[in-house]
Motif scaffolding. Structure first.
Motif, PDB file in Angstrom:
ATOM      1  N   GLU A 198       6.018 -17.798  -6.809  1.00  0.00           N
ATOM      2  CA  GLU A 198       6.697 -18.322  -7.846  1.00  0.00           C
ATOM      3  C   GLU A 198       6.780 -20.034  -7.806  1.00  0.00           C
ATOM      4  OE1 GLU A 198      10.096 -14.844  -8.509  1.00  0.00           O
ATOM      5  OE2 GLU A 198      10.852 -16.449  -7.225  1.00  0.00           O
ATOM      6  N   THR A 199       6.684 -20.254  -6.130  1.00  0.00           N
ATOM      7  CA  THR A 199       6.549 -21.725  -6.047  1.00  0.00           C
ATOM      8  C   THR A 199       5.079 -22.090  -6.900  1.00  0.00           C
ATOM      9  OG1 THR A 199       7.982 -21.583  -4.162  1.00  0.00           O
ATOM     10  CG2 THR A 199       6.457 -23.581  -4.466  1.00  0.00           C
ATOM     11  N   GLN A 200       4.035 -21.464  -6.587  1.00  0.00           N
ATOM     12  CA  GLN A 200       2.674 -21.761  -7.054  1.00  0.00           C
ATOM     13  C   GLN A 200       2.872 -21.694  -8.508  1.00  0.00           C
ATOM     14  OE1 GLN A 200      -0.213 -19.129  -5.251  1.00  0.00           O
ATOM     15  NE2 GLN A 200      -1.841 -20.308  -6.366  1.00  0.00           N
ATOM     16  N   LEU A 201       3.390 -20.883  -9.151  1.00  0.00           N
ATOM     17  CA  LEU A 201       3.651 -20.775 -10.572  1.00  0.00           C
ATOM     18  C   LEU A 201       4.256 -22.051 -11.078  1.00  0.00           C
ATOM     19  CD1 LEU A 201       3.322 -19.113 -13.443  1.00  0.00           C
ATOM     20  CD2 LEU A 201       5.631 -18.080 -12.955  1.00  0.00           C
ATOM     21  N   SER A 202       5.424 -22.396 -10.459  1.00  0.00           N
ATOM     22  CA  SER A 202       6.156 -23.394 -10.737  1.00  0.00           C
ATOM     23  C   SER A 202       5.339 -24.876 -10.585  1.00  0.00           C
ATOM     24  CB  SER A 202       7.384 -23.819 -10.183  1.00  0.00           C
ATOM     25  OG  SER A 202       7.997 -24.766 -10.356  1.00  0.00           O
ATOM     26  N   ARG A 203       4.544 -24.937  -9.519  1.00  0.00           N
ATOM     27  CA  ARG A 203       3.541 -25.987  -9.467  1.00  0.00           C
ATOM     28  C   ARG A 203       2.573 -26.009 -10.684  1.00  0.00           C
ATOM     29  NH1 ARG A 203       1.622 -24.552  -4.216  1.00  0.00           N
ATOM     30  NH2 ARG A 203       3.673 -24.294  -3.212  1.00  0.00           N
ATOM     31  N   ASN A 204       2.002 -24.773 -10.926  1.00  0.00           N
ATOM     32  CA  ASN A 204       1.149 -24.838 -12.072  1.00  0.00           C
ATOM     33  C   ASN A 204       1.600 -25.077 -13.310  1.00  0.00           C
ATOM     34  OD1 ASN A 204      -1.190 -23.936 -10.401  1.00  0.00           O
ATOM     35  ND2 ASN A 204      -1.003 -21.682 -10.656  1.00  0.00           N
TER      36      ASN A 204
ATOM     37  N   SER B  57      -4.223 -21.318 -18.079  1.00  0.00           N
ATOM     38  CA  SER B  57      -4.096 -20.184 -18.623  1.00  0.00           C
ATOM     39  C   SER B  57      -4.373 -18.840 -17.638  1.00  0.00           C
ATOM     40  CB  SER B  57      -4.733 -19.913 -19.895  1.00  0.00           C
ATOM     41  OG  SER B  57      -4.098 -20.918 -20.880  1.00  0.00           O
ATOM     42  N   SER B  58      -5.759 -19.085 -17.049  1.00  0.00           N
ATOM     43  CA  SER B  58      -6.185 -18.149 -16.129  1.00  0.00           C
ATOM     44  C   SER B  58      -5.391 -17.921 -14.895  1.00  0.00           C
ATOM     45  CB  SER B  58      -7.984 -18.619 -15.904  1.00  0.00           C
ATOM     46  OG  SER B  58      -8.315 -17.635 -14.824  1.00  0.00           O
ATOM     47  N   LEU B  59      -5.126 -18.975 -14.488  1.00  0.00           N
ATOM     48  CA  LEU B  59      -4.386 -19.162 -13.221  1.00  0.00           C
ATOM     49  C   LEU B  59      -2.988 -18.455 -13.417  1.00  0.00           C
ATOM     50  CD1 LEU B  59      -4.988 -22.768 -11.709  1.00  0.00           C
ATOM     51  CD2 LEU B  59      -5.718 -20.463 -10.578  1.00  0.00           C
ATOM     52  N   ALA B  60      -2.528 -18.798 -14.667  1.00  0.00           N
ATOM     53  CA  ALA B  60      -1.161 -18.227 -14.965  1.00  0.00           C
ATOM     54  C   ALA B  60      -1.233 -16.722 -15.030  1.00  0.00           C
ATOM     55  CB  ALA B  60      -0.687 -18.823 -16.245  1.00  0.00           C
ATOM     56  N   ARG B  61      -2.222 -16.354 -15.585  1.00  0.00           N
ATOM     57  CA  ARG B  61      -2.555 -14.812 -15.838  1.00  0.00           C
ATOM     58  C   ARG B  61      -2.619 -14.255 -14.394  1.00  0.00           C
ATOM     59  NH1 ARG B  61      -5.700 -16.360 -20.186  1.00  0.00           N
ATOM     60  NH2 ARG B  61      -7.665 -16.157 -18.995  1.00  0.00           N
ATOM     61  N   GLN B  62      -3.411 -14.957 -13.468  1.00  0.00           N
ATOM     62  CA  GLN B  62      -3.781 -14.529 -12.135  1.00  0.00           C
ATOM     63  C   GLN B  62      -2.276 -14.389 -11.440  1.00  0.00           C
ATOM     64  OE1 GLN B  62      -6.714 -16.960 -10.503  1.00  0.00           O
ATOM     65  NE2 GLN B  62      -8.385 -16.142 -11.799  1.00  0.00           N
TER      66      GLN B  62
END
Length: 153
Positions: free
Chosen positions: A93-99, A54-59
């Motif tokens: 966006e790629t990082q978000l998708s990976r997360n 969740s923290s990573l998603a917010r970041q």
């Protein structure tokens, strides 16, 4: 007297078996407690990982918003800067998708672990119930022997 000795020996043997069954019940309860503690620890780790995600998603969301602002400024300044900002946005966006993929995998892993632990816990409960049933059966048999002994004498 011989019958009395035999009955006394049987009663003593049954009492030993009863004590043994009681010890086994205690062992089963300890195993269940350990398994429950293990499940609890896994749940705590899963919650910690969920908080991290969740923290990573917010970041990432904050970074995406920042990237969009940079894109707008870059468009005003020059075409080359716009390309750089769009490239950064694609990376985010790629990082978000990976997360998100990692989060889904964690959720599946949690569900799998919960199913396995529930299955193990049910197995232990079944064994405990069987042990308790055997224990009750033995107690009834001891009671029967005692009453038979009392009736004989």
């Amino acid at each position: 007297q011989e019958e009395k000795k035999q009955l006394t020996l049987k009663v003593e043997e049954l009492e030993r078996k009863l004590e043994s069954t009681g010890a086994q019940n205690i062992e089963f309860l300890q195993v269940i407690a350990k398994r429950e503690e293990s499940i609890h620890q896994c749940q705590l780790r899963l919650e910690e990982k969920s908080r991290e995600c969740s923290s990573l998603a917010r970041q990432l969301e904050m970074a995406i918003e920042d990237a969009k602002r940079q894109v707008e400024q870059a468009r005003e300044r020059a075409v080359s800067r716009e390309r750089a900002a769009q490239s950064k946005m694609l990376d985010l966006e790629t990082q978000l998708s990976r997360n998100k993929t990692d989060l889904n995998q964690l959720r599946r892993s949690k569900e799998d672990a919960e199913r396995r632990y529930e299955s193990r816990l049910q197995d232990l409960r079944d064994r405990l119930e069987q042990s308790e049933s055997t224990n009750r059966s033995m107690q009834n048999y001891v009671q029967f022997l005692k009453s038979s002994y009392d009736n004989v004498f």
